[in-house]
Write a protein that holds these residues in place. Structure first.
Motif, short mmCIF file in Angstrom:
data_model
loop_
_atom_site.label_atom_id
_atom_site.label_comp_id
_atom_site.label_asym_id
_atom_site.label_seq_id
_atom_site.Cartn_x
_atom_site.Cartn_y
_atom_site.Cartn_z
N ILE A 386 0.92 -1.23 0.02
CA ILE A 386 -0.13 0.02 -0.16
C ILE A 386 0.95 1.35 0.07
O ILE A 386 0.43 2.07 -0.48
N GLU A 387 2.00 1.00 0.62
CA GLU A 387 2.85 2.31 0.77
C GLU A 387 3.52 2.75 -0.43
O GLU A 387 3.72 3.77 -0.83
N ARG A 388 3.73 1.68 -1.42
CA ARG A 388 4.38 2.07 -2.60
C ARG A 388 3.37 2.40 -3.83
O ARG A 388 3.93 2.34 -4.98
N LEU A 389 2.01 2.50 -3.49
CA LEU A 389 1.31 2.64 -4.40
C LEU A 389 1.27 4.15 -5.07
O LEU A 389 1.57 4.93 -4.17
N ILE A 390 1.27 4.40 -6.34
CA ILE A 390 1.37 5.44 -6.98
C ILE A 390 0.33 5.76 -8.07
O ILE A 390 -0.09 4.72 -8.49
N VAL A 391 -0.34 7.04 -8.22
CA VAL A 391 -1.30 7.09 -9.06
C VAL A 391 -0.55 8.12 -10.42
O VAL A 391 0.44 8.46 -10.35
N ASP A 392 -1.32 7.45 -11.47
CA ASP A 392 -0.54 7.95 -12.82
C ASP A 392 -1.75 7.76 -13.74
O ASP A 392 -2.68 7.05 -13.80
#
Length: 1011
Positions: A386-392
């Motif tokens: 979850i911490e490594r989730l990024i939006v793009d």
């Protein structure tokens, strides 16, 4: 000002009128009160329901131990269950405080039959709530209030009448009191003397002062309505009974003394020797009111509804916790809130009994091949994902949401919970039905957190042939089909809503140990107290910019290293979260290694927790304070401990300000009672806001601390809103009255506002009041509705003029409804009697209405007669050539009246069977005519069994469907059989159609009280 003074003054004049509402400081802790009677009665009813329904099989007999065993390690759900009991008890105490001058509520002044009628009418109202569809929070709130009204009256019956004296050897509950069965115990006539003189200042002198033993009576109490009692000759030694006690200033009028049993103290109760048996009988009656096999209010209600009523739902721990997250660029405003909330929740539950056994994380974007899914049994690994989730990406709308949903469903185990967060519609909506099928096959529940959609999005919408118009959105269809919910929220609401939803399914069993603020000038080393009950320690530090700015040491001085198998720490939005499983008990050391200010919150997953409440005492009677306390006023602070070991010791109670600094500390004696563990400390409400904290030494000789979650905010203004315990008439404007009192140190201008959830409050919605110090004023708002069976929740609040801070507020729920009715079958037909010889056998039943019946609709082969004494009752009889009946009756005011239906045929040779019953308003038929009975009639009717069930109907218009809800077990005797059989009726709840009703006036309005 006048209203306020009359309200307080009447209370001071009356004093105790029944069992005391609650234990106050100095009271005998073993004394029965309305609070303790209700709590014990709820416990017994819950235990009986769990075992009789087959939900929980055990050899344990003690209800308290049984319920606690049922919840096991799920302490959060157990506390929710206990809170429900306190809600029922609080409702009883609210009725006591509001209607203590009305003898129909306290069953004084021989108002026994009117009190019985009042309970009957309220039971009909409760049954109409149960029949109006799923039990949501608004319905539950109003039902709790109505239950409190019934229990106040039922419990007072045993403290104030002579029923206990009549049944002293057994202390039997009178189960027909307040039910739909006819009231068949005689009440003393107005001219019948009932007591002889006695001196209630001398213990035991009034033990034998009753003159009648074959009929009911109750004492007259000075200050109540209907006082004074019928006067006797000044020299008379006999007369109507007094209530008695130190505050009954009319007890010196013959007959002197009294008969109340409300306390074990002779100064308060002339029949104190019967207090324990009257209290225990009231407990039995409270249990019976809920769940007795023949008269219980909730008998026959489906299991899911019963679990909600008593909050008996346990958390199933072996679940998959799945998240489906939209990772397109437009989620940038929400992803941080989603990530922070998920990480915090997972940190709380990892290592606890409530931790999921499997985690699923699915993401989706556009195109569909960007969908990802991963599973793990390791909660810490899930946190890292979850911490490594990024939006793009993104920029257009909609997205391939169903692709992510289906990926999570397929990766999850049966009976899992899946949460979806997105701000876009589903481009692949054509897969909705397939997703529903796959989710239902695994009994998976879907919850949706939606912060936007394509129509309201700033992103460019790209139309797709896959997107189709539906009556419900794909997300709504999935939620409804799987038993989940859809939450439409703003960006700033994501954290609160997601936290709330997750807590329901995966409670953390979190207790607050400590809370404090450290400025740059404070010491950099802080003590963290950890006791032997802490399974997981979580320290949340707001302020650091890097993980290196905080360090933690074990009680033995060894630095805690991160990460390990049982210890993790994360930094998010200038907040460090440390989580340690199975922490060593003792004093840990938290050290600040930077110059920034910190706010530290210390929690633990533990079975040990506390709560607190303030009580105020007036004329010897204690009440729980349900609003903000008044600065400078005297209160009793009660601390409630859950699962505190009786070997614990050295207890101290602390008040902490909103920065965590100690305002007040004092030793407190903790009593380990059968119904609760508690202690009392007298306090003067400070001018600062405060938390309550309990400290001590646990059973293993380690220090412990626990804090209540509620921040108490003392103020200088008091708000009293007149409660409404009865239904409100449709189409009528009703007043919501309030009293405002300035108890502060200076004159103020207040703004009183009202809001509601249905837009039913009429303008103006706010009023300004100028109040000098020590003055009070009254006002009112108006509310109305044209919708039958509509539940409206409203909040009245007070602020200083020009301020946004709420000083006092009161929230209530009211129900708009017309007439209600119910019926029970006293004699049924067996299947063998329904054949060719059906005319030779008969069934009989009784319908009960909330109004005096004036006309009813005749039905072929069915005879109906209005009861000769009680015109709210219609006796019904028919032959066994029909399977059921529907009765419609009207009051003299006309209107659509009320319908109630019943099945009259037993199901074969089964002892217990389940039947679905749907009431339906019938169109006029050529063979149906209305009969107008201008005078009561009597007809010989087969005697009703003492065991019966209740089906309730409610009128909603000539074309509306009415649902009958079973709330009792029907015991019937087959017409020609010798063997008695039992029939249980179950009804699936169906929502009523909202249809305007003609005006309906309750016929029992008196003394300016709304029933």
């Amino acid at each position: 000002m006048l209203f306020f003074l009359l309200y307080i003054g009447s209370f001071l004049a009356v004093g105790s009128v029944a069992f005391k509402p609650t234990i106050g400081q100095g009271d005998d802790p073993s004394m029965y009160t309305h609070e303790s009677i209700t709590l014990e009665g709820v416990e017994r009813a819950a235990a009986k329901f769990l075992t009789s329904s087959g939900i929980y099989n055990t050899s344990t007999k003690d209800p308290k131990i049984l319920v606690k065993e049922y919840f096991g390690s799920d302490t959060n759900s157990y506390q929710d269950y206990q809170q429900r009991g306190r809600e029922f008890a609080a409702a009883v105490m609210k009725v006591y405080k509001t209607y203590h001058t009305n003898p129909e509520y306290t069953v004084n002044s021989e108002q026994i039959a009117p009190a019985d009628n009042l309970v009957q009418a309220t039971r009909l109202e409760i049954a109409s709530i149960l029949s109006s569809g799923p039990l949501n929070d608004a319905k539950m709130n109003i039902m709790v209030d109505k239950v409190g009204k019934c229990l106040m009256i039922i419990q007072s019956f045993y403290s104030n009448t002579n029923w206990i004296e009549m049944m002293v050897n057994g202390g039997e509950s009178y189960l027909n009191f307040g039910t739909l069965a006819s009231f068949n115990v005689k009440v003393a006539a107005p001219d019948t003397v009932t007591c002889r003189n006695c001196d209630d200042t001398v213990a035991n002198s009034c033990n034998n002062n009753l003159l009648i033993h074959d009929r009911l009576t109750s004492g007259y109490l000075y200050g109540q309505l209907l006082y004074p009692k019928p006067k006797a000759d000044p020299l008379a030694t006999e007369g109507k009974c007094s209530h008695g006690g130190v505050n009954d200033f009319g007890k010196n009028t013959a007959a002197t003394g009294g008969i109340n049993k409300e306390t074990p103290d002779w100064n308060w109760s002339p029949h104190a020797h019967l207090h324990n048996i009257s209290g225990l009988t009231a407990v039995r009656a409270t249990e019976a009111f809920f769940i007795d096999a023949t008269t219980g209010l909730f008998r026959g209600v489906d299991l899911t509804t019963m679990e909600k009523i008593f909050k008996l739902k346990r958390v199933t721990h072996e679940l998959t916790l799945g998240f489906v997250i939209d990772v397109t660029g437009s989620m940038a405003n929400d992803i941080r809130s989603v990530k922070d909330t998920l990480i915090r929740k997972l940190s709380d539950v990892i290592g606890t009994q409530n931790a999921p056994t499997k985690y699923v994380l699915a993401t989706f974007s556009d195109p569909a091949n960007l969908t990802t899914v991963a599973t793990t049994p390791d909660g810490n690994e899930m946190i890292r994902w979850i911490e490594r989730l990024i939006v793009d990406g993104g920029g257009d709308c909609p997205e391939f949401a169903m692709s992510g949903v289906r990926a999570a469903i397929n990766a999850s185990d049966p009976y899992s919970k899946i949460y979806v967060a997105t701000d876009a519609d589903a481009k692949d909506a054509n897969m909705t039905d397939l997703a529903i099928k796959e989710a239902n096959a695994k009994h998976i529940t879907m919850q949706f957190i939606l912060t936007g959609n394509c129509s309201g999005s700033s992103r460019r919408r790209r139309d797709s042939p896959l997107l189709r118009t539906r009556s419900l959105s794909p997300f709504e269809s999935l939620a409804i089909s799987t038993g989940g919910s859809v939450y439409h929220v703003d960006h700033n609401e994501v954290t609160a809503v997601l936290d709330h939803v997750l807590e329901k399914d995966f409670p953390s069993s979190e207790a607050i140990i400590d809370y404090f603020v450290r400025t740059t000038s404070d010491n950099d080393t802080m003590d963290i107290i950890v006791d032997s009950a802490a399974a997981v320690l979580v320290i949340t530090i707001n302020g650091p910019y890097t993980l290196s700015q905080a360090s933690l040491a074990l009680p033995n001085g060894t630095p805690q290293t991160f990460p390990t198998k049982h210890a993790t720490q994360y930094l998010s939005s200038h907040t460090i979260t440390m989580s340690i499983q199975r922490p060593s008990p003792g004093i840990w050391k938290l050290t600040r290694r930077s110059g920034s200010s910190w706010t530290v919150n210390v929690t633990a997953s533990t079975y040990l927790d506390i709560d607190s409440q303030l009580k105020e005492t007036e004329s010897g009677i204690s009440y729980v304070v349900d609003n903000n306390p008044i600065i400078g006023e005297n209160y009793t602070l009660e601390v409630l401990a859950y699962n505190l070991n009786s070997s614990s010791s050295s207890f101290n109670l602390h008040l902490l300000d909103d920065q965590g600094a100690v305002l007040y500390s004092q030793p407190v004696d903790i009593t380990f009672g059968s119904s609760k563990i508690n202690g009392y400390v007298p306090i003067v409400a400070p001018s600062e806001n405060f938390y309550v904290q309990l400290s001590g030494i646990d059973e293993n000789n380690f220090q412990f601390k626990r804090m209540s979650r509620k921040l108490t905010k003392p103020v200088g203004v008091e708000l009293y809103v007149q409660p409404i315990f009865g239904n409100l008439d449709v189409g009528i404007v009703h007043n919501i009255t309030y009293t405002l009192s300035n108890l502060g140190s200076s004159s103020q201008i207040y703004t009183v506002s009202i809001t509601d959830d249905k837009g039913r409050i009429q303008s103006p919605l706010s009023q300004q009041k100028i109040l000098p110090v020590g003055n009070s004023t009254s006002g009112y708002f108006q509310i109305s509705s044209l919708h039958e069976l509509e539940y409206v929740t409203y909040t009245v609040s007070v602020k200083l003029s020009g301020s946004t801070s709420v000083l006092q507020s009161t929230t209530s729920t009211v129900m708009f409804a017309g007439p209600v009715c119910s019926s029970f079958v006293s004699r049924k037909c067996s299947l063998v009697n329904t054949g060719s010889n059906c005319t030779l056998s008969t069934w009989s039943a009784t319908a009960v209405f909330s109004f005096d019946v004036s006309t009813y609709k005749n039905i072929t082969n069915v005879s109906m007669t209005i009861d000769s004494v009680d015109r709210k009752r219609l006796h019904i009889r028919g032959i066994c050539c029909q399977n059921n009946f529907t009765v419609n009756a009207k009051s003299s005011g006309g209107g659509s009246g009320c319908d109630t239906s019943q099945n009259v045929v037993a199901s074969g040779e089964e002892d217990i069977f389940m039947v679905k019953v749907i009431d339906e308003v019938k169109p006029d038929g050529s063979n149906e005519t209305y009969r107008n009975d201008s005078k009561p009639h009597h007809v010989s009717v087969t005697k009703a069994s003492s065991k019966f069930g209740i089906i309730v109907g409610s009128a909603v218009g000539s074309a509306a469907a009415i649902v009958a809800v079973a709330v009792g077990i029907i015991i019937y005797k087959a017409c020609t059989a010798k063997k008695t059989k039992t029939a249980r009726i179950h009804v699936d709840p169906v929502s009523h159609i909202n249809t305007p009703m003609s005006e309906y006036k309750q016929t029992k309005m008196r003394s300016n009280y709304r029933y």
